[in-house]
Design a protein around this motif. Sequence first.
Motif, short mmCIF file in Angstrom:
data_model
loop_
_atom_site.label_atom_id
_atom_site.label_comp_id
_atom_site.label_asym_id
_atom_site.label_seq_id
_atom_site.Cartn_x
_atom_site.Cartn_y
_atom_site.Cartn_z
N ARG A 171 -31.35 12.28 -16.06
CA ARG A 171 -31.65 11.08 -15.27
C ARG A 171 -32.48 10.11 -16.10
NH1 ARG A 171 -35.16 8.31 -13.54
NH2 ARG A 171 -36.77 9.77 -14.18
N THR A 172 -33.47 10.65 -16.80
CA THR A 172 -34.29 9.79 -17.67
C THR A 172 -33.45 9.18 -18.78
OG1 THR A 172 -36.28 11.08 -17.19
CG2 THR A 172 -36.31 9.74 -19.19
N ARG A 173 -32.65 10.01 -19.43
CA ARG A 173 -31.78 9.50 -20.51
C ARG A 173 -30.82 8.44 -19.98
NH1 ARG A 173 -28.97 14.55 -22.83
NH2 ARG A 173 -27.81 12.96 -23.95
N ALA A 174 -30.20 8.71 -18.84
CA ALA A 174 -29.24 7.76 -18.26
C ALA A 174 -29.93 6.45 -17.89
CB ALA A 174 -28.55 8.37 -17.04
N THR A 175 -31.13 6.53 -17.38
CA THR A 175 -31.88 5.32 -17.03
C THR A 175 -32.18 4.50 -18.27
OG1 THR A 175 -32.85 6.40 -15.09
CG2 THR A 175 -33.99 4.46 -15.94
N ILE A 176 -32.67 5.15 -19.31
CA ILE A 176 -32.96 4.45 -20.56
C ILE A 176 -31.69 3.84 -21.14
CG2 ILE A 176 -33.66 4.77 -22.97
CD1 ILE A 176 -35.66 6.93 -21.91
N GLN A 177 -30.63 4.61 -21.18
CA GLN A 177 -29.38 4.14 -21.77
C GLN A 177 -28.75 3.02 -20.94
OE1 GLN A 177 -28.74 8.60 -23.45
NE2 GLN A 177 -26.85 7.60 -22.84
N LEU A 178 -28.77 3.16 -19.62
CA LEU A 178 -28.24 2.08 -18.77
C LEU A 178 -29.06 0.82 -18.94
CD1 LEU A 178 -26.55 0.78 -16.53
CD2 LEU A 178 -28.02 1.96 -14.85
N ALA B 252 -14.46 15.80 -20.11
CA ALA B 252 -14.85 15.36 -18.76
C ALA B 252 -13.75 15.65 -17.75
CB ALA B 252 -15.19 13.87 -18.77
N ALA B 253 -12.49 15.59 -18.19
CA ALA B 253 -11.35 15.85 -17.30
C ALA B 253 -11.33 17.31 -16.82
CB ALA B 253 -10.05 15.50 -18.00
N GLU B 254 -12.05 18.19 -17.49
CA GLU B 254 -12.15 19.58 -17.07
C GLU B 254 -13.06 19.74 -15.85
OE1 GLU B 254 -13.46 22.02 -20.32
OE2 GLU B 254 -11.92 21.24 -21.68
N ARG B 255 -13.83 18.74 -15.53
CA ARG B 255 -14.81 18.79 -14.46
C ARG B 255 -14.32 17.95 -13.27
NH1 ARG B 255 -18.82 21.90 -15.72
NH2 ARG B 255 -20.22 20.76 -14.37
N PRO B 256 -14.90 18.11 -12.11
CA PRO B 256 -14.49 17.27 -10.97
C PRO B 256 -14.70 15.78 -11.27
CG PRO B 256 -15.84 19.13 -10.24
CD PRO B 256 -15.88 19.13 -11.74
N ALA B 257 -13.93 14.95 -10.62
CA ALA B 257 -13.97 13.50 -10.89
C ALA B 257 -15.36 12.91 -10.67
CB ALA B 257 -12.95 12.78 -10.01
N ASP B 258 -16.11 13.42 -9.72
CA ASP B 258 -17.44 12.89 -9.44
C ASP B 258 -18.55 13.78 -10.00
OD1 ASP B 258 -17.00 10.43 -8.39
OD2 ASP B 258 -17.40 10.97 -6.31
N ASP B 259 -18.29 14.44 -11.10
CA ASP B 259 -19.31 15.25 -11.76
C ASP B 259 -20.26 14.32 -12.51
OD1 ASP B 259 -19.88 18.27 -12.86
OD2 ASP B 259 -20.27 16.74 -14.39
N ALA B 260 -21.50 14.28 -12.09
CA ALA B 260 -22.46 13.32 -12.67
C ALA B 260 -22.66 13.53 -14.17
CB ALA B 260 -23.80 13.43 -11.94
N ILE B 261 -22.70 14.77 -14.61
CA ILE B 261 -22.91 15.03 -16.05
C ILE B 261 -21.73 14.54 -16.86
CG2 ILE B 261 -23.27 16.84 -17.77
CD1 ILE B 261 -24.82 18.39 -15.57
N ARG C 269 -22.81 5.21 -11.66
CA ARG C 269 -22.20 6.24 -10.80
C ARG C 269 -22.86 7.59 -11.01
NH1 ARG C 269 -20.96 7.74 -6.24
NH2 ARG C 269 -19.23 9.17 -6.04
N ALA C 270 -23.13 7.95 -12.26
CA ALA C 270 -23.79 9.23 -12.54
C ALA C 270 -25.18 9.28 -11.91
CB ALA C 270 -23.88 9.45 -14.06
N LEU C 271 -25.91 8.20 -12.01
CA LEU C 271 -27.25 8.14 -11.42
C LEU C 271 -27.18 8.18 -9.89
CD1 LEU C 271 -28.85 5.55 -13.84
CD2 LEU C 271 -29.68 7.89 -13.45
N GLU C 272 -26.19 7.52 -9.34
CA GLU C 272 -26.01 7.51 -7.89
C GLU C 272 -25.72 8.93 -7.36
OE1 GLU C 272 -22.29 6.09 -5.28
OE2 GLU C 272 -23.30 4.43 -6.32
#
Length: 162
Positions: free
Chosen positions: A74-81, A30-39, A63-66
Amino acid sequence: MNDWQSRVDAVWADESLSPEAVIAHIDRLAAERPADDAIALFERAGARDSAGIEDEAEHLYRRALEIGLDDERRTRATIQLASTIRNLGKTRESLAMLEAEYEREPRGPLHDAAAAFYALALVSNGKPERAASVALQALAPHLPRYTRSVTGYAREIAEEPR
């Protein structure tokens, strides 16, 4: 992105890793990506969720969903959250999220997963009959026979006053 996602997928597929090692590997990627990278935030949330660190996972999922995810994530994140916050005692919010996801796309590839977690949230909210109905309606299309009967009975369970 494909190479990055392949490396993330390899971490998830490595069953020899402890939950702490999964978090460490995912955080490095994740550190390889921008700080606000949703994925990247979604993957970090999932690593913590799998390790039982729900309070940290909740913030990262939100934050990822936002920020915004593609439809599948999005579906996976919603279910998991929703599952995470149900475990944190936020059962009404979990139920609302899962009900919306369950009703959003009845033929989507993750509909049965949404149904399973929606049923769990219904049980947590004192609605076991509705939970059984949702679970049976998700199961019915997978039966080699009796699909129509099980679907009918499942709807009947949900409609009966208790």
